[in-house]
Design an enzyme around this catalytic site. Structure first.
Site, PDB file in Angstrom:
ATOM      1  N   HIS A  80       0.899  -1.313  -0.012  1.00  0.00           N
ATOM      2  CA  HIS A  80      -0.003   0.032   0.072  1.00  0.00           C
ATOM      3  C   HIS A  80       0.851   1.242  -0.082  1.00  0.00           C
ATOM      4  N   ASP A 109       7.664  20.458 -27.448  1.00  0.00           N
ATOM      5  CA  ASP A 109       7.912  19.361 -26.715  1.00  0.00           C
ATOM      6  C   ASP A 109       8.688  19.263 -25.652  1.00  0.00           C
ATOM      7  N   TRP A 144       7.382  -0.060   3.978  1.00  0.00           N
ATOM      8  CA  TRP A 144       7.694   0.887   2.767  1.00  0.00           C
ATOM      9  C   TRP A 144       9.205   1.504   2.764  1.00  0.00           C
ATOM     10  N   SER A 174      13.580   5.285 -13.955  1.00  0.00           N
ATOM     11  CA  SER A 174      12.515   5.972 -14.554  1.00  0.00           C
ATOM     12  C   SER A 174      12.506   7.589 -14.017  1.00  0.00           C
ATOM     13  N   SER A 175      12.502   7.844 -12.635  1.00  0.00           N
ATOM     14  CA  SER A 175      12.260   9.124 -12.218  1.00  0.00           C
ATOM     15  C   SER A 175      13.392   9.903 -12.486  1.00  0.00           C
ATOM     16  N   HIS A 258      12.953  12.103   3.245  1.00  0.00           N
ATOM     17  CA  HIS A 258      12.290  13.304   3.383  1.00  0.00           C
ATOM     18  C   HIS A 258      12.199  14.257   2.270  1.00  0.00           C
ATOM     19  N   GLU A 260      11.759  13.159  -0.526  1.00  0.00           N
ATOM     20  CA  GLU A 260      10.810  12.501  -1.197  1.00  0.00           C
ATOM     21  C   GLU A 260       9.282  12.943  -0.853  1.00  0.00           C
ATOM     22  N   TYR A 262       8.530  15.762  -0.105  1.00  0.00           N
ATOM     23  CA  TYR A 262       8.337  17.200  -0.712  1.00  0.00           C
ATOM     24  C   TYR A 262       8.143  16.961  -2.289  1.00  0.00           C
ATOM     25  N   SER A 273      -1.881  26.395  -7.027  1.00  0.00           N
ATOM     26  CA  SER A 273      -1.497  27.736  -7.200  1.00  0.00           C
ATOM     27  C   SER A 273      -1.999  27.936  -8.803  1.00  0.00           C
ATOM     28  N   HIS A 307      14.600  13.677  11.343  1.00  0.00           N
ATOM     29  CA  HIS A 307      13.468  13.377  12.327  1.00  0.00           C
ATOM     30  C   HIS A 307      12.760  12.395  12.416  1.00  0.00           C
ATOM     31  N   HIS A 308      12.821  11.240  11.382  1.00  0.00           N
ATOM     32  CA  HIS A 308      12.480  10.114  11.259  1.00  0.00           C
ATOM     33  C   HIS A 308      12.725   9.102  12.069  1.00  0.00           C
ATOM     34  N   THR A 333       6.466  26.943   4.472  1.00  0.00           N
ATOM     35  CA  THR A 333       5.093  26.388   4.009  1.00  0.00           C
ATOM     36  C   THR A 333       3.858  27.050   4.493  1.00  0.00           C
ATOM     37  N   LYS A 336       3.021  29.886   2.235  1.00  0.00           N
ATOM     38  CA  LYS A 336       2.182  29.441   0.940  1.00  0.00           C
ATOM     39  C   LYS A 336       0.798  29.452   1.197  1.00  0.00           C
ATOM     40  N   ARG A 455       1.505   1.410  15.031  1.00  0.00           N
ATOM     41  CA  ARG A 455       1.174   1.206  13.583  1.00  0.00           C
ATOM     42  C   ARG A 455       1.734  -0.257  13.022  1.00  0.00           C
TER      43      ARG A 455
HETATM   44  C1  HEA Z   1      -0.203   8.971  -0.909  1.00  0.00           C
HETATM   45  C2  HEA Z   1      -0.277   8.126  -0.320  1.00  0.00           C
HETATM   46  C3  HEA Z   1      -1.260   7.616   0.561  1.00  0.00           C
HETATM   47  C4  HEA Z   1      -2.581   7.526   0.415  1.00  0.00           C
HETATM   48  C5  HEA Z   1      -3.305   8.108  -0.773  1.00  0.00           C
HETATM   49  C6  HEA Z   1      -2.966   6.475   1.287  1.00  0.00           C
HETATM   50  C7  HEA Z   1      -4.590   6.320   1.208  1.00  0.00           C
HETATM   51  C8  HEA Z   1      -4.752   5.493   2.280  1.00  0.00           C
HETATM   52  N1  HEA Z   1      -4.388   5.023   3.187  1.00  0.00           N
HETATM   53 FE1  HEA Z   1      -2.425   4.633   3.593  1.00  0.00          FE
HETATM   54  N2  HEA Z   1      -0.456   4.745   3.797  1.00  0.00           N
HETATM   55  C9  HEA Z   1       0.596   5.328   3.137  1.00  0.00           C
HETATM   56  C10 HEA Z   1       0.260   6.166   1.903  1.00  0.00           C
HETATM   57  C11 HEA Z   1      -0.915   6.486   1.383  1.00  0.00           C
HETATM   58  N3  HEA Z   1      -2.090   6.073   1.970  1.00  0.00           N
HETATM   59  C12 HEA Z   1       2.013   4.999   3.348  1.00  0.00           C
HETATM   60  C13 HEA Z   1       3.260   5.540   2.888  1.00  0.00           C
HETATM   61  C14 HEA Z   1       1.817   4.165   4.710  1.00  0.00           C
HETATM   62  C15 HEA Z   1       2.814   3.483   5.422  1.00  0.00           C
HETATM   63  C16 HEA Z   1       3.229   2.148   4.783  1.00  0.00           C
HETATM   64  C17 HEA Z   1       3.842   1.538   5.921  1.00  0.00           C
HETATM   65  O1  HEA Z   1       4.072   1.539   7.157  1.00  0.00           O
HETATM   66  O2  HEA Z   1       4.966   0.976   5.286  1.00  0.00           O
HETATM   67  C18 HEA Z   1       0.466   4.102   4.866  1.00  0.00           C
HETATM   68  C19 HEA Z   1      -0.202   3.393   5.708  1.00  0.00           C
HETATM   69  C20 HEA Z   1      -1.522   3.179   5.806  1.00  0.00           C
HETATM   70  C21 HEA Z   1      -2.178   2.522   7.044  1.00  0.00           C
HETATM   71  C22 HEA Z   1      -1.336   2.120   8.221  1.00  0.00           C
HETATM   72  C23 HEA Z   1      -0.918   0.461   7.991  1.00  0.00           C
HETATM   73  C24 HEA Z   1      -0.485   0.052   9.479  1.00  0.00           C
HETATM   74  O3  HEA Z   1       0.554   0.941   9.869  1.00  0.00           O
HETATM   75  O4  HEA Z   1      -0.506  -1.070   9.656  1.00  0.00           O
HETATM   76  C25 HEA Z   1      -3.328   2.565   6.819  1.00  0.00           C
HETATM   77  C26 HEA Z   1      -4.428   2.100   7.901  1.00  0.00           C
HETATM   78  O5  HEA Z   1      -5.453   2.421   7.979  1.00  0.00           O
HETATM   79  C27 HEA Z   1      -3.594   3.246   5.764  1.00  0.00           C
HETATM   80  C28 HEA Z   1      -5.116   3.422   5.049  1.00  0.00           C
HETATM   81  C29 HEA Z   1      -5.162   4.132   4.030  1.00  0.00           C
HETATM   82  C30 HEA Z   1      -6.640   4.389   3.599  1.00  0.00           C
HETATM   83  C31 HEA Z   1      -7.852   4.277   4.202  1.00  0.00           C
HETATM   84  C32 HEA Z   1      -6.308   5.448   2.581  1.00  0.00           C
HETATM   85  C33 HEA Z   1      -7.593   5.721   1.559  1.00  0.00           C
HETATM   86  O6  HEA Z   1      -7.364   7.242   1.613  1.00  0.00           O
HETATM   87  C34 HEA Z   1      -7.481   5.048   0.299  1.00  0.00           C
HETATM   88  C35 HEA Z   1      -8.575   5.673  -0.473  1.00  0.00           C
HETATM   89  C36 HEA Z   1      -8.508   5.229  -1.762  1.00  0.00           C
HETATM   90  C37 HEA Z   1      -9.449   4.272  -2.504  1.00  0.00           C
HETATM   91  C38 HEA Z   1     -10.624   3.762  -1.626  1.00  0.00           C
HETATM   92  C39 HEA Z   1      -9.571   3.989  -3.671  1.00  0.00           C
HETATM   93  C40 HEA Z   1      -9.896   2.548  -3.891  1.00  0.00           C
HETATM   94  C41 HEA Z   1     -11.235   2.462  -4.511  1.00  0.00           C
HETATM   95  C42 HEA Z   1     -11.586   1.345  -4.906  1.00  0.00           C
HETATM   96  C43 HEA Z   1     -10.760   0.237  -5.178  1.00  0.00           C
HETATM   97  C44 HEA Z   1     -13.165   1.238  -5.517  1.00  0.00           C
HETATM   98  C45 HEA Z   1     -13.152   1.883  -6.836  1.00  0.00           C
HETATM   99  C46 HEA Z   1     -12.690   1.103  -8.001  1.00  0.00           C
HETATM  100  C47 HEA Z   1     -13.508   0.923  -9.191  1.00  0.00           C
HETATM  101  C48 HEA Z   1     -14.800   1.578  -9.468  1.00  0.00           C
HETATM  102  C49 HEA Z   1     -12.735  -0.016 -10.131  1.00  0.00           C
HETATM  103  N4  HEA Z   1      -2.484   3.597   5.080  1.00  0.00           N
HETATM  104  C1  HEA Z   2       3.253  15.069   1.517  1.00  0.00           C
HETATM  105  C2  HEA Z   2       4.160  14.409   2.214  1.00  0.00           C
HETATM  106  C3  HEA Z   2       4.512  15.079   3.772  1.00  0.00           C
HETATM  107  C4  HEA Z   2       4.716  16.501   4.092  1.00  0.00           C
HETATM  108  C5  HEA Z   2       4.423  17.636   3.194  1.00  0.00           C
HETATM  109  C6  HEA Z   2       5.365  16.398   5.246  1.00  0.00           C
HETATM  110  C7  HEA Z   2       5.374  17.505   6.058  1.00  0.00           C
HETATM  111  C8  HEA Z   2       5.921  17.638   7.327  1.00  0.00           C
HETATM  112  N1  HEA Z   2       6.237  16.521   7.955  1.00  0.00           N
HETATM  113 FE1  HEA Z   2       5.948  14.549   7.531  1.00  0.00          FE
HETATM  114  N2  HEA Z   2       5.877  12.860   6.806  1.00  0.00           N
HETATM  115  C9  HEA Z   2       5.629  12.130   5.764  1.00  0.00           C
HETATM  116  C10 HEA Z   2       4.735  13.089   4.926  1.00  0.00           C
HETATM  117  C11 HEA Z   2       4.921  14.491   4.857  1.00  0.00           C
HETATM  118  N3  HEA Z   2       5.418  15.065   5.673  1.00  0.00           N
HETATM  119  C12 HEA Z   2       5.378  10.756   5.893  1.00  0.00           C
HETATM  120  C13 HEA Z   2       5.008   9.977   4.517  1.00  0.00           C
HETATM  121  C14 HEA Z   2       5.904  10.211   7.305  1.00  0.00           C
HETATM  122  C15 HEA Z   2       5.900   9.178   7.605  1.00  0.00           C
HETATM  123  C16 HEA Z   2       6.823   8.178   7.148  1.00  0.00           C
HETATM  124  C17 HEA Z   2       6.907   6.711   7.611  1.00  0.00           C
HETATM  125  O1  HEA Z   2       7.339   6.641   8.923  1.00  0.00           O
HETATM  126  O2  HEA Z   2       6.196   5.991   7.098  1.00  0.00           O
HETATM  127  C18 HEA Z   2       6.150  11.620   7.827  1.00  0.00           C
HETATM  128  C19 HEA Z   2       6.654  11.646   9.148  1.00  0.00           C
HETATM  129  C20 HEA Z   2       7.137  12.716   9.697  1.00  0.00           C
HETATM  130  C21 HEA Z   2       7.856  12.774  10.680  1.00  0.00           C
HETATM  131  C22 HEA Z   2       8.299  11.474  11.654  1.00  0.00           C
HETATM  132  C23 HEA Z   2       7.428  11.005  12.450  1.00  0.00           C
HETATM  133  C24 HEA Z   2       7.981   9.807  13.360  1.00  0.00           C
HETATM  134  O3  HEA Z   2       7.938   8.800  12.400  1.00  0.00           O
HETATM  135  O4  HEA Z   2       8.191   9.776  14.441  1.00  0.00           O
HETATM  136  C25 HEA Z   2       8.106  14.119  11.176  1.00  0.00           C
HETATM  137  C26 HEA Z   2       8.822  14.433  12.355  1.00  0.00           C
HETATM  138  O5  HEA Z   2       9.403  15.642  12.636  1.00  0.00           O
HETATM  139  C27 HEA Z   2       7.414  14.881  10.175  1.00  0.00           C
HETATM  140  C28 HEA Z   2       7.353  16.402  10.183  1.00  0.00           C
HETATM  141  C29 HEA Z   2       6.927  16.989   9.288  1.00  0.00           C
HETATM  142  C30 HEA Z   2       6.879  18.296   9.063  1.00  0.00           C
HETATM  143  C31 HEA Z   2       7.251  19.404  10.341  1.00  0.00           C
HETATM  144  C32 HEA Z   2       6.314  18.720   8.020  1.00  0.00           C
HETATM  145  C33 HEA Z   2       6.246  20.184   7.349  1.00  0.00           C
HETATM  146  O6  HEA Z   2       6.616  20.461   6.140  1.00  0.00           O
HETATM  147  C34 HEA Z   2       4.606  20.739   7.561  1.00  0.00           C
HETATM  148  C35 HEA Z   2       4.819  22.221   7.438  1.00  0.00           C
HETATM  149  C36 HEA Z   2       3.343  22.811   7.191  1.00  0.00           C
HETATM  150  C37 HEA Z   2       2.689  23.387   8.356  1.00  0.00           C
HETATM  151  C38 HEA Z   2       3.276  23.513   9.756  1.00  0.00           C
HETATM  152  C39 HEA Z   2       1.381  23.825   8.300  1.00  0.00           C
HETATM  153  C40 HEA Z   2       1.158  25.022   7.388  1.00  0.00           C
HETATM  154  C41 HEA Z   2       1.920  26.396   8.148  1.00  0.00           C
HETATM  155  C42 HEA Z   2       1.394  27.327   8.745  1.00  0.00           C
HETATM  156  C43 HEA Z   2      -0.058  27.448   8.727  1.00  0.00           C
HETATM  157  C44 HEA Z   2       2.126  28.416   9.670  1.00  0.00           C
HETATM  158  C45 HEA Z   2       2.029  28.338  10.923  1.00  0.00           C
HETATM  159  C46 HEA Z   2       2.198  26.916  11.685  1.00  0.00           C
HETATM  160  C47 HEA Z   2       3.025  26.703  12.818  1.00  0.00           C
HETATM  161  C48 HEA Z   2       3.753  27.983  13.432  1.00  0.00           C
HETATM  162  C49 HEA Z   2       3.305  25.629  13.398  1.00  0.00           C
HETATM  163  N4  HEA Z   2       6.754  14.028   9.209  1.00  0.00           N
HETATM  164 CU   LIG Z   3      10.344  13.539   7.060  1.00  0.00          CU
END
Ligand code: HEA
Ligand code: HEA
Ligand SMILES: [Cu+2]
Ligand code: CUA
Lengths: 638, 104, 420, 229
Positions: A80, A109, A144, A174-175, A258, A260, A262, A273, A307-308, A333, A336, A455
């Site tokens: 997932h 292109d 993952w 690819s990327s 990390h 990634e 962004y 935007s 921070h992870h 952020t 923005k 989790r």
């Molecule tokens: C962009 C990334 C992304 C997105 C969009 C989502 C979407 C969702 N994720 Fe997440 N998720 C991750 C990225 C994402 N996730 C990541 C990185 C992890 C960590 C994995 C790890 O720990 O290694 C994670 C882990 C994660 C967990 C934790 C698992 C665990 O730690 O044990 C859970 C649990 O509820 C969860 C739930 C969901 C749900 C309910 C959605 C929902 O929003 C999904 C909604 C989408 C649909 C429902 C589309 C499917 C619809 C159909 C199939 C019907 C229609 C089809 C036809 C008509 C043909 N996700």
């Molecule tokens: C789209 C992807 C995305 C984005 C944009 C971010 C944005 C941020 N993430 Fe997140 N992060 C993930 C995806 C993302 N993260 C994922 C996938 C994981 C889990 C990976 C895994 O373990 O599987 C993760 C995990 C993760 C961790 C590790 C947690 C843990 O495992 O213990 C931390 C810790 O610092 C963190 C911090 C942040 C912070 C500070 C931002 C900042 O960039 C956020 C900044 C934005 C705001 C703060 C809101 C807007 C700001 C304002 C309105 C201004 C005023 C606000 C304040 C003064 C507070 N993230």
């Molecule tokens: Cu991070």
């Protein structure tokens, strides 16, 4: 909105291509068609990843459920995450890079059309490579971020992890190829007058993302290569017995991981935007600051990875530094977020579906951002890390951010891609159900997390105080399934039944709206001379925007009215008729991509000591790849 | 393209390249020589000195042989940006793994 | 418009939700809540959390309110004002760069302070406890007290417990939500973590979890922490440090350790007397709070004739314990044959409340099935299948000789149950 | 502006097309690629340095090691040989830049009184050949180094040092190999139809950039891996 009758097209460019058969898709080098391919493939994988999520949530609906086995569950959450990140969101962004960037900068292109095709085919094959195993219950099961040493032979002897290692390696190629391509395109293919500070915000954010890609992927490539060597050739990078340090993997992974995140969000930021100004009838508020904050986010993104890893015991000094670096990112952020709100301020807001998704991004991403800042405080994070509170955080930023932004982009650009509008009625159902569903799914996770739910657990015992929140999340997920189904229907039927769009259905400001929908294969019959950030608005209502831009005095006056023809094109010409040389269709990129993947498949057999098979595949693949590259590079492009 | 031409003209001539080559060889010679002088190896300045020398060689090759000194500024940006990130990452990692310590 | 109403409601909803959680720290309905101040560690963490929540809520409300206001106020209306073509405003942008910066400073300062506080070395006189992670169970050692036990750890209230975290295989993470933050167990590295349960914290039981994904049964790698009064702890520790008390009375340690004891022969004549009372403090079973009593269902298709348990003979159990190969992995101080450190130490297994990494309650029915087929009881369990007739995935055939019959298993259970 | 402005494409056609910066697409792409390679080698070098001194069994790079069998393993790195190969690679860079100059000078008429050196500088074939040969020599040195290490009991499996050393230097060696093949191709073209004109200058320029970068990486490796203890 344009009402003139124009034929509709299955997809971009079809009207002009000599033939529209499957072969024309296999051999296409047209950035618009490649974008379309990316879009369809990535949406498919989004459904796959979503389906996996649905199974996950069903298993977690109640305590001690037996819906799937532990092993299956572990494969499900690994796939997932992997699917959503690498096969859904990144390629969805790539779909927009491909379709949009050349149109927005006034190019015909990308810089390397065939390399572009290559990127797509590698992505497709890599996606299949890493996804197929789940049908045979041997899917990757290391999470993952595949922490060593769990992913080494000693603890994961099966082929599961092999698929993951090689799959990601393939997708990385690819990327990277795509990133070099778009960097060059954006630097070098801009129409005359399209200065950097006149580029549309989506192109700008994509530009930043391409640099994140070329700098973030090498570290994970190396980390994966080490793992591959360990698993196949007995090196000791992650071998505990040899004194290896498991944190090496974690650091290399998160140095990639990390940036990634962004990579996943900035394209969505770019898309909203574009959407917000159009539907507020106002230029983007603080364009320059938006650009700089984007660059800031990208740059700071390389200094926060640990921070992870607050729980691994890095020591107080390292914890403090990474904590503060992480908090810093909240500032650009935030800028923005506030600038987006200011963009709508004192505008005329039209609540189209695209606009609703864009607004939802602002609201939902902020929630995820705030929880992010809560993680960034190490002592507090030690209660949060590896619990559902984290899961809540990253779904708010990923679903509430990336996915919302991408949906906004799809509703906004669908007419440009297909010539027809998506249904607003179905779209509204899609939006509201998604909005409600995602909050119902992910908000309760804040609570289950802080109330002690780890989790990545396939089951939990009764009486732990988590039952209610899990049930809510599961119900929310089913709502999301319904919502997504509405989208699928809308997406499919609008291709033929949607209202005809015309060049500029929304009153957009940027070049892509000056050309027919779908655009001809050559995009611009005549390359526009750009003199401002909002060429079309200047043209339609010069007095509105004239001279207000602080950044360039000249910016808002348009010199050459022919530069951006807004009149609907009635009869259309092929590139031939206009004598515009277009790159020739070719299957060589596909052939090369195929050979590359064959090579990797060869490695798989190495471990089932089928040495002969392995060698044949590897050497065969290598040979045909070189052959493919040679004939590709020696054959003329146009 | 026209730009390339001008660049080509501002390029240094063969002799400059030879001189650069000689300098590179000399620095390398010094590095290796230092490696064989126990007194130097023992001194706390040994590693910093070596780092500085190789950094110098690095810079010379990039500026003269890769023409970054004379070429379009865009290329400078494309190279130095990533280089800075890379250097930063190495340094941070070495600190994190205690291969470097604050004092030195 | 429904959209607008819902959006206005959002902040209110969050507030309500936040309050819910803050008030919902009752042990009963939320037994693993992190919102409490039972230890010095979690007191500083919780204080920090409150600050984060405070500023987070403010930012949330400000942003969402501004957003909702804007989209209502400036929605396109017939005859409404035309959009103002503003391109930016330096003053404003500086403001909303500066304000967040200030907030972040207010968060960062206490953060750093707390980091250094909580990561300082443990105060002198702390109780040393070694935690060793195994796939998928916990080994606990009290080096100063000569105790080795598994999946259940006792700490006296009012005294600092200092944990030294190691793993023998993959990464794990040690977490007791009610006591404070978690720390990972990293191969080739020892991590440290300490906390002091409040002196006024009553004798009670807490859940512990593994929070680093570690393979098939990551979900089933749990443990229990018992906070007990100092005297209770002393009594518990004194007894746990002793060798197992043998069926037939008298500590086996008395038997010459050089020659393997064959008590079966000796005790064959007179019926074995089992110690009825535990000889040291053990957290009373009847006082166990519900949330520490596992309710994991027994997997389908794993049958055992529970009637046999009543007739299980501990003395025969000793032989069966060897026959079944149990000694290949398990140590029992006092049984000279059982010295292997691979599996959980069973010296006082009967004094524990759970088995299988906190997965099942420690009673005859569960223990018997566990011995019969641990792999069925717990996904991926590394303990061999022992029950005759049970399919053995390693040998890829049903267990035959070298395995135990249900009767023999019942005997082993009787033996283990005697190890109080 | 030509009717197909901005439709710049790869494969050398670039020169006939309008580009925003007036630069060639491929040269920009190559510089971006080199930027990316910086991170690649940064990861490899970091790993080597992180694992330096962490191996639990020898052989070690700079220190002696005696195994339980009492066999003595001398410090394994062979500085003299590597210094030589380093020198060779540096000189290959010199040859490379002269090769590029030779191609660029093709257009410029040769003065009547040109001395041998002026003429020598015009020989693109000669310099290309020399670069390729020096590159091959470097690879030869590396092959020798690897085999002798294996004989002295250090393989990629032996210890952390072995794994990270062979992987790092191996990655670099692979880059050199690719470079040599590239140069040989250019040489081949030069012999077939002679390299001349802007398009070819660019082809050589790009190959040169790659080659110099590989050299630059080695400069770092030589110091960080071989000299620093
Ligand atoms: C962009 C990334 C992304 C997105 C969009 C989502 C979407 C969702 N994720 Fe997440 N998720 C991750 C990225 C994402 N996730 C990541 C990185 C992890 C960590 C994995 C790890 O720990 O290694 C994670 C882990 C994660 C967990 C934790 C698992 C665990 O730690 O044990 C859970 C649990 O509820 C969860 C739930 C969901 C749900 C309910 C959605 C929902 O929003 C999904 C909604 C989408 C649909 C429902 C589309 C499917 C619809 C159909 C199939 C019907 C229609 C089809 C036809 C008509 C043909 N996700
Ligand atoms: C789209 C992807 C995305 C984005 C944009 C971010 C944005 C941020 N993430 Fe997140 N992060 C993930 C995806 C993302 N993260 C994922 C996938 C994981 C889990 C990976 C895994 O373990 O599987 C993760 C995990 C993760 C961790 C590790 C947690 C843990 O495992 O213990 C931390 C810790 O610092 C963190 C911090 C942040 C912070 C500070 C931002 C900042 O960039 C956020 C900044 C934005 C705001 C703060 C809101 C807007 C700001 C304002 C309105 C201004 C005023 C606000 C304040 C003064 C507070 N993230
Ligand atoms: Cu991070
Ligand atoms: Cu041990 Cu998870």
């Amino acid at each position: 909105m344009a009402t003139i009758a124009a034929p509709s097209y299955a997809s971009a460019g079809d009207a002009y291509a000599e033939n529209t058969g499957i072969w024309s898709w296999i051999t296409t080098v047209d950035h618009k068609r490649i974008g379309t391919l990316y879009l369809w493939t990535a949406l498919f994988f989004f459904l796959v990843g979503g389906l996996e999520a649905v199974l996950i949530r069903t298993q977690l609906a109640q305590p001690n459920m037996g819906f799937v086995s532990a092993e299956t569950y572990n494969q499900l959450f690994t796939m997932h995450g992997t699917t959503m990140v690498f096969l859904a969101i990144m390629p969805l962004s790539a779909a927009f890079f491909n379709f949009l960037i050349p149109l927005q900068i006034g190019a015909r292109d990308v810089a390397f059309p065939r390399l572009n095709a290559f990127s797509y085919w590698v992505y497709l094959l890599g996606g299949i490579f890493i996804t197929l195993p789940i049908l045979f219950k041997v899917a990757p099961n290391g999470g993952w971020f595949g922490y060593a040493p769990l992913t080494t032979n000693s603890f994961s002897a099966g082929p599961n992890i092999d698929f993951w290692v090689m799959g990601l390696q393939i997708l990385g190629i690819s990327s990277l190829a795509a990133a070099f391509n778009f960097i060059t395109t954006i630097i070098n293919m801009r129409a005359p007058g399209m200065t950097l500070m006149r580029m549309p915000m989506f192109t700008w954010m994509s530009f930043v993302v391409q640099f994140l890609l070329i700098l973030a992927f090498p570290p994970i490539t190396i980390a994966l290569f080490f793992l591959l060597m360990d698993r196949f050739f007995g090196t000791t990078f992650y071998a505990i017995a040899a004194g290896a340090d498991p944190l090496l993997w974690q650091h290399l992974f998160w140095v990639f991981g990390h940036p990634e995140v962004y990579i996943l969000i900035l394209p969505a930021f770019g898309l909203v935007s574009e959407v917000l100004p159009t539907f507020s009838k106002k230029p983007l508020f603080g364009y320059n600051v938006m650009v700089y904050s984007g660059i800031m986010i990208g740059f700071l993104g390389f200094g926060v990875w640990a921070h992870h890893m607050f729980a691994v015991g890095m020591g107080a000094v390292a914890d403090s530094i990474f904590s503060m670096m992480t908090m810093l990112i909240a500032i650009p952020t935030g800028v923005k977020i506030f600038n987006w709100i200011a963009t709508m301020w004192s505008g005329e807001i039209r609540f189209t579906v695209a606009m609703k998704f864009a607004i939802a991004l602002i609201g939902m991403f902020t929630i995820g951002g705030i929880s992010g800042v809560m993680h960034s405080s190490p002592p507090a994070d030690l209660q949060q890390t590896d619990t559902y509170f984290i899961v809540a955080h990253f779904h708010y930023v990923l679903f509430g951010g990336s996915i919302m932004g991408i949906f906004a982009g799809i509703y906004y650009y669908y007419p440009k891609m297909t010539g027809r509008l998506m249904s607003e009625t179905i779209g509204n159902w899609h939006f509201w159900l998604t909005f409600i569903g995602m909050n119902l799914t992910f908000f309760p996770m804040h609570f289950s997390g802080m109330l002690g739910m780890p989790r990545r657990i396939y089951t939990y015992d009764a009486g732990q105080g988590w039952d209610l929140f899990n049930m809510m999340a599961t119900v929310g997920t089913y709502i999301l399934v319904v919502a997504t189904s509405f989208f699928v229907v809308n997406f499919l039927r609008s291709r033929t039944r949607g209202a005809v769009a015309g060049n500029d259905p929304w009153g957009g400001a940027t070049l892509e709206w000056s050309i027919p929908s779908p655009p001809p294969e050559y995009n611009f019959a005549q390359i526009p001379e750009v003199t401002s950030r909002y060429p079309l608005w200047d043209l339609k209502a010069p007095e509105k925007t004239a001279g207000i831009d602080h950044s360039h005095a000249d910016a808002m006056t348009i010199t050459d009215a022919h530069a951006v023809p807004v009149h609907e094109e009635t009869e259309r010409h092929t590139a031939k008729e206009l004598g515009i040389p277009m790159p020739l269709p070719t299957a060589k990129p596909l052939f090369t991509a195929l050979s590359l993947v064959v090579m990797f498949c060869g490695l798989l057999f190495m471990r089932n000591d089928m040495f002969a098979v392995a060698m044949t595949l590897i050497l065969g693949g290598a040979a045909s790849m070189i052959a493919g590259l040679y004939s590709w590079l020696t054959s003329p492009l146009e | 393209m026209s730009h390339d031409k001008q660049a080509a003209h501002t390029h240094p001539t063969g002799w400059t390249y030879i001189k650069v080559g000689v300098i590179l060889t000399l620095i390398t010679a010094i590095e290796v020589w230092a490696y064989y002088v126990p007194a130097l190896v023992a001194s706390p300045l040994f590693n910093p000195a070596l780092l500085i020398m190789s950094a110098a060689k690095f810079a010379i090759v990039v500026m003269f042989y890769m023409h970054l000194k004379y070429d379009h500024k865009l290329f400078k940006a494309l190279f130095t940006g990533p280089l800075i990130v890379a250097m930063g990452t190495i340094t941070a990692l070495l600190f994190l793994f205690h291969q470097l310590s604050i004092r030195f | 418009m429904s959209m607008l109403r819902l959006r206005q409601a959002a902040p209110a909803l969050l507030f309500a939700a936040v309050l819910l959680v803050l008030t919902a720290c009752g042990e009963t309905e939320y037994p693993n809540s992190t919102f409490n101040r039972h230890t010095d560690l979690n007191t500083s963490i919780d204080a920090l959390w409150d600050r984060l929540l405070f500023w987070g809520t403010i930012v949330f409300v400000v942003v969402e309110a501004a957003l909702v206001f804007t989209i209502i106020r400036y929605r396109k209306r017939p005859g409404g004002p035309a959009a103002k073509q503003i391109h930016g405003n330096a003053a404003l942008e500086i403001t909303w760069t500066a304000i967040p910066a200030v907030i972040l400073v207010l968060i960062a300062v206490p953060t750093v302070k707390t980091i250094f506080e909580t990561q300082a070395p443990a105060p002198a006189g702390a109780l040393r406890i070694e935690v060793i992670g195994h796939q998928w169970w916990w080994e606990f050692r009290y080096p100063e007290l000569g105790i080795t036990t598994a999946n259940e750890v006792y700490v006296p209230v009012g005294r600092t417990a200092s944990f030294e975290l190691k793993t023998i295989d993959v990464l794990h993470s040690f977490w007791i939500p009610q006591m404070g933050g978690k720390r990972d167990l990293i191969s080739n590295k020892t991590n440290y973590m300490w906390f002091t349960p409040n002196a006024d914290l009553g004798t009670s039981a807490w859940n512990g979890f593994c929070t680093e994904y570690c393979g098939s049964s990551h979900a089933n790698m749990k443990f229990r922490l018992f906070t007990v009064q100092p005297d209770e702890f002393a009594s518990w520790a004194a007894h746990q440090a002793k060798a197992a008390v043998f069926p037939g009375g008298g500590p086996a340690a008395a038997a010459p350790a050089t020659t393997p004891v064959v008590p079966a022969a000796a005790s064959a004549q007179q019926p074995t007397v089992l110690p009825t009372e535990p000889m040291g403090y053990v957290f009373p079973k009847e006082q166990l709070p519900a949330h520490v009593v596992p309710r994991t269902p027994i997997p389908a298709g794993l049958t055992f004739d529970d009637a046999l348990l009543a007739g299980g003979d501990p003395t025969r159990g000793i032989q069966a314990f060897m026959l079944g190969g149990c000694i290949g992995c398990h140590a029992i101080a006092g049984n000279p044959m059982a010295i292997s450190p691979i599996g959980p130490n069973l010296t006082h297994v009967a004094s524990r409340h759970t088995i299988g990494g906190g997965l099942f309650p420690n009673d005859g029915a569960h223990l018997a099935r566990w011995i019969k087929n641990a792999k069925k009881m717990k996904p991926g369990a590394l303990m061999n299948v022992i029950g005759i007739g049970e399919y053995d995935p390693i040998m890829k055939r049903p267990m035959s000789q070298g395995g135990l019959t249900d009767q023999q298993i019942a005997d082993v259970v009787a033996y283990l149950m005697a190890l109080k | 502006m030509s009717s197909h402005a901005a439709a710049a494409h790869d494969d050398g056609h670039a020169h006939h097309h309008y580009t925003t910066t007036g630069l060639d697409n491929r040269k920009i792409a190559v510089w971006a690629f080199i930027g990316s390679e910086c991170m690649l080698f940064a990861s490899l070098i970091s790993t080597y340095l992180i694992y330096k001194g962490r191996s639990i069994v020898g052989p070690f790079p700079h220190t002696e090691w005696v195994n339980e069998a009492g066999r003595v393993f001398k410090p394994i790195l062979d500085i003299p040989v590597t210094s030589a190969s380093t020198f060779v690679l540096l000189m290959s860079s010199l040859a490379m830049v002269l090769a590029l100059q030779a191609v660029q000078l093709k257009g410029v008429p040769l003065p009547a009184d040109a001395g041998w050196w002026t003429r020598a500088q015009r020989s693109s074939k000669g310099w290309l050949l020399m670069t390729a040969l020096l590159g091959t020599t470097f690879l030869g040195f590396q092959a020798y180094e690897f085999t002798s290490f294996v004989h002295e009991g250090l393989t990629i499996k032996t210890n952390l040092f072995g794994s990270s050393f062979f992987t790092l230097t191996g990655f670099h060696g692979a880059h050199v190999t690719v470079g040599v093949l590239w140069l040989v191709t250019l040489l081949f073209i030069d012999m077939k139809r002679g390299l001349a004109g802007p398009a070819d200058e660019l082809n050589v320029d790009i190959a040169a950039l790659y080659w110099h970068f590989v050299d630059v990486v080695w400069i770092a490796i030589f110091t960080l891996v071989y000299l620093i203890q």
